[in-house]
Motif scaffolding. Sequence first.
Motif, short mmCIF file in Angstrom:
data_model
loop_
_atom_site.label_atom_id
_atom_site.label_comp_id
_atom_site.label_asym_id
_atom_site.label_seq_id
_atom_site.Cartn_x
_atom_site.Cartn_y
_atom_site.Cartn_z
N ILE A 171 -8.44 -1.31 -14.12
CA ILE A 171 -8.95 -2.45 -13.36
C ILE A 171 -8.64 -2.24 -11.88
CG2 ILE A 171 -8.75 -4.10 -15.25
CD1 ILE A 171 -6.12 -5.06 -14.02
N ARG A 172 -9.39 -2.92 -11.04
CA ARG A 172 -9.22 -2.79 -9.60
C ARG A 172 -9.20 -4.18 -8.97
NH1 ARG A 172 -12.88 1.43 -8.03
NH2 ARG A 172 -11.15 2.89 -8.24
N LEU A 173 -8.23 -4.39 -8.07
CA LEU A 173 -8.10 -5.66 -7.37
C LEU A 173 -8.05 -5.39 -5.87
CD1 LEU A 173 -5.92 -5.62 -9.98
CD2 LEU A 173 -5.77 -8.03 -9.35
N GLU A 174 -8.86 -6.07 -5.12
CA GLU A 174 -8.83 -5.95 -3.66
C GLU A 174 -7.60 -6.66 -3.13
OE1 GLU A 174 -12.50 -6.97 -1.67
OE2 GLU A 174 -13.57 -6.75 -3.57
N THR A 175 -6.80 -5.94 -2.33
CA THR A 175 -5.59 -6.53 -1.78
C THR A 175 -5.02 -5.64 -0.69
OG1 THR A 175 -3.40 -7.42 -2.34
CG2 THR A 175 -4.07 -5.43 -3.48
N SER A 176 -4.18 -6.19 0.15
CA SER A 176 -3.52 -5.42 1.21
C SER A 176 -2.38 -4.60 0.61
CB SER A 176 -2.96 -6.37 2.26
OG SER A 176 -1.91 -7.16 1.70
N GLN A 177 -1.86 -3.66 1.41
CA GLN A 177 -0.75 -2.85 0.92
C GLN A 177 0.49 -3.71 0.65
OE1 GLN A 177 2.25 0.78 2.31
NE2 GLN A 177 0.35 0.48 3.43
N ALA A 178 0.80 -4.62 1.55
CA ALA A 178 1.98 -5.46 1.37
C ALA A 178 1.88 -6.28 0.09
CB ALA A 178 2.14 -6.38 2.59
N LYS A 179 0.71 -6.85 -0.16
CA LYS A 179 0.52 -7.63 -1.38
C LYS A 179 0.55 -6.73 -2.61
CE LYS A 179 -0.56 -11.22 -3.91
NZ LYS A 179 0.48 -12.24 -4.21
N ALA A 180 -0.02 -5.52 -2.49
CA ALA A 180 -0.01 -4.57 -3.61
C ALA A 180 1.42 -4.20 -3.99
CB ALA A 180 -0.81 -3.33 -3.26
N LEU A 181 2.28 -3.96 -2.99
CA LEU A 181 3.67 -3.62 -3.27
C LEU A 181 4.38 -4.77 -3.98
CD1 LEU A 181 4.61 -1.87 0.10
CD2 LEU A 181 4.42 -0.77 -2.15
N ALA A 182 4.10 -5.98 -3.54
CA ALA A 182 4.71 -7.14 -4.20
C ALA A 182 4.24 -7.26 -5.65
CB ALA A 182 4.37 -8.41 -3.42
N LEU A 183 2.95 -7.03 -5.88
CA LEU A 183 2.40 -7.12 -7.23
C LEU A 183 2.99 -6.05 -8.13
CD1 LEU A 183 -1.38 -7.83 -6.52
CD2 LEU A 183 0.25 -9.38 -7.62
N MET A 184 3.10 -4.81 -7.63
CA MET A 184 3.65 -3.71 -8.43
C MET A 184 5.06 -4.03 -8.90
SD MET A 184 2.42 -0.32 -6.33
CE MET A 184 0.71 -0.04 -5.87
N ASN A 185 5.87 -4.56 -8.01
CA ASN A 185 7.25 -4.88 -8.38
C ASN A 185 7.31 -6.10 -9.30
OD1 ASN A 185 9.41 -3.14 -6.88
ND2 ASN A 185 7.78 -3.46 -5.39
N GLN A 186 6.40 -7.02 -9.11
CA GLN A 186 6.34 -8.18 -9.99
C GLN A 186 5.95 -7.74 -11.40
OE1 GLN A 186 3.78 -11.36 -8.55
NE2 GLN A 186 3.27 -11.96 -10.64
N TRP A 187 4.94 -6.89 -11.50
CA TRP A 187 4.49 -6.40 -12.81
C TRP A 187 5.56 -5.55 -13.48
CZ3 TRP A 187 -0.68 -4.41 -10.37
CH2 TRP A 187 -1.53 -5.52 -10.12
N GLY A 188 6.35 -4.84 -12.66
CA GLY A 188 7.37 -3.96 -13.23
C GLY A 188 8.42 -4.70 -14.02
N GLY A 189 8.58 -5.99 -13.77
CA GLY A 189 9.55 -6.80 -14.50
C GLY A 189 8.97 -7.49 -15.71
N LYS A 190 7.74 -7.17 -16.06
CA LYS A 190 7.08 -7.80 -17.20
C LYS A 190 6.70 -6.75 -18.24
CE LYS A 190 5.13 -11.60 -14.47
NZ LYS A 190 3.89 -12.33 -14.09
N PRO A 191 6.57 -7.16 -19.51
CA PRO A 191 6.21 -6.22 -20.59
C PRO A 191 4.70 -5.93 -20.61
CG PRO A 191 6.52 -8.41 -21.52
CD PRO A 191 6.88 -8.52 -20.06
N LEU A 192 4.25 -5.29 -19.54
CA LEU A 192 2.83 -4.97 -19.43
C LEU A 192 2.62 -3.47 -19.69
CD1 LEU A 192 2.08 -6.96 -16.15
CD2 LEU A 192 1.23 -7.53 -18.43
#
Length: 366
Positions: A177-198
Motif C-alpha cells: 500500500i502507498r500513503l502520501e505523507t511527508s518524511q517527518a510524518k512517515a517517520l512517526a508512522l513507522m515508529n507507531q506501527w513498530g509497536g503494533k502486531p502488524l
Amino acid sequence: MSQVFEQQCRERILAASAGAPLLLRGGGSKDFYGRPVQGDIFDTRSHRGVVAYEPTELVVTVKAGTPLAELEAVLAEKGQYLACEPPHFGPDATVGGMVAAGLSGPRRAQAGAVRDFVLGVRLMDGQGQVLDFGGQVMKNVAGYDVPRLLAGSLGQLGLLLEVSLKVLPRPVAEATIRLETSQAKALALMNQWGGKPLPISATVWSDAGHPDGEAITVRLSGARAAVAAAQAALGGTLVEAGVASAFWAGVREQTHPFFAGAGGANEPALWRLAVPSTAPQLDLPGRTLVEWGGAQRWLVSDAEARHVRAVAEKAGGHATLFRGPAAARDQAFHPLASPLLDIHRRLKATFDPRGVFAAGRLYEGL
C-alpha cells in the motif's frame, strides 16, 4: 572435486604469502563497495553448486562461488527464499559475495540481516588451513560467532569455501500500500506501527520516483487474514502486485529512480546512514530515501563527508559512503573507536597473519 579445489586454493595462498596479496572475488558485482584495494584477483566462481538442501529443515549448504540467482531458483522450487533479501547488484553475484558484503534488502528490519541467516561456514585462512565453524542448526557459542563475524568482512579474513544458510517459506500472502505523507510524518508512522502486531515486512519513504510526490510505501506479508486486516487498518492505496514487485526489486537492487545519478565520478555521493529508527528527520542537503522503519536512510548529496558523519553521529548512528568516486572511497566506512580498531587488528592477525588477503577494503591496513 571440492578436495581438488581446496588443494588448488591452498597452493595459491601459500604461494601468495611470498608475493602479491590475493584479492578474493566472486562475480565482482560489489567491487564498488568499500575502500579501493589492489591484488591478484582470486576468482571463486568455479567452486559452485548446492552441497546439501533439506527443505523440511529450512537449511541449505552451498559452495561459495555459486551464483546467488541459482541458489534462489533452487529455493523457489520449494516455495522458500532468503528472507534477508540480499541485493545482487548484477547478474554475476555469488553466495560468497553475499556473505562477504553482508548487505540486506528491504525485509531486513522484519526478518533479520544476512549474518542472522549464516549458520555455518567452511573457510580457508591465510595459512592454507581449512576451518569449519558453526553447523546446520541455530545455537549459541562461546567467544566469537565466526559465521556471523564473516558477514560483512569483505574477504579480509579468509576464503569462504562453503556456507550453510537458514531459509524460510515464502509468505502465503503479500500486499503493498502507498500513503502520501511527508518524511517527518512517515517517520512517526513507522515508529507507531513498530509497536503494533502488524505484518509489515518492509517500508520505504521517498520523494523520488512517485508521481504523487512524497509517499510511504508499505509491504504487508503473512497470513491472508492478517494481511487483509492490516491493509484495512492502515488505509492508503493498494499497489498492483506486478508494480509492487518491481518497486521492491528496484529498492533492493538500487534501480529505483531515487538512486539514478548517484555515486558516479561526476555525480553526488550515495551515503548509507544507520541511525535509531526514532531519530528525527536529518538536517542534510540532498535527496533522502528512508527504509527499515526509519533505521536506514539513504542520502544522495554533495555534502562533505565530515558533515554527513557528524550529523549521523549526533543522531546516534554512523554513515557509510556506499557509492562514490575512488578518491572519496578511501574513507568509505565510519571511523572506528580505538578499542574496536584493536579488535579488527587482532582478528586480521589471527586469520591472516602473513597478509595473504589484500588488506584495506574496510580500513587502512586491515
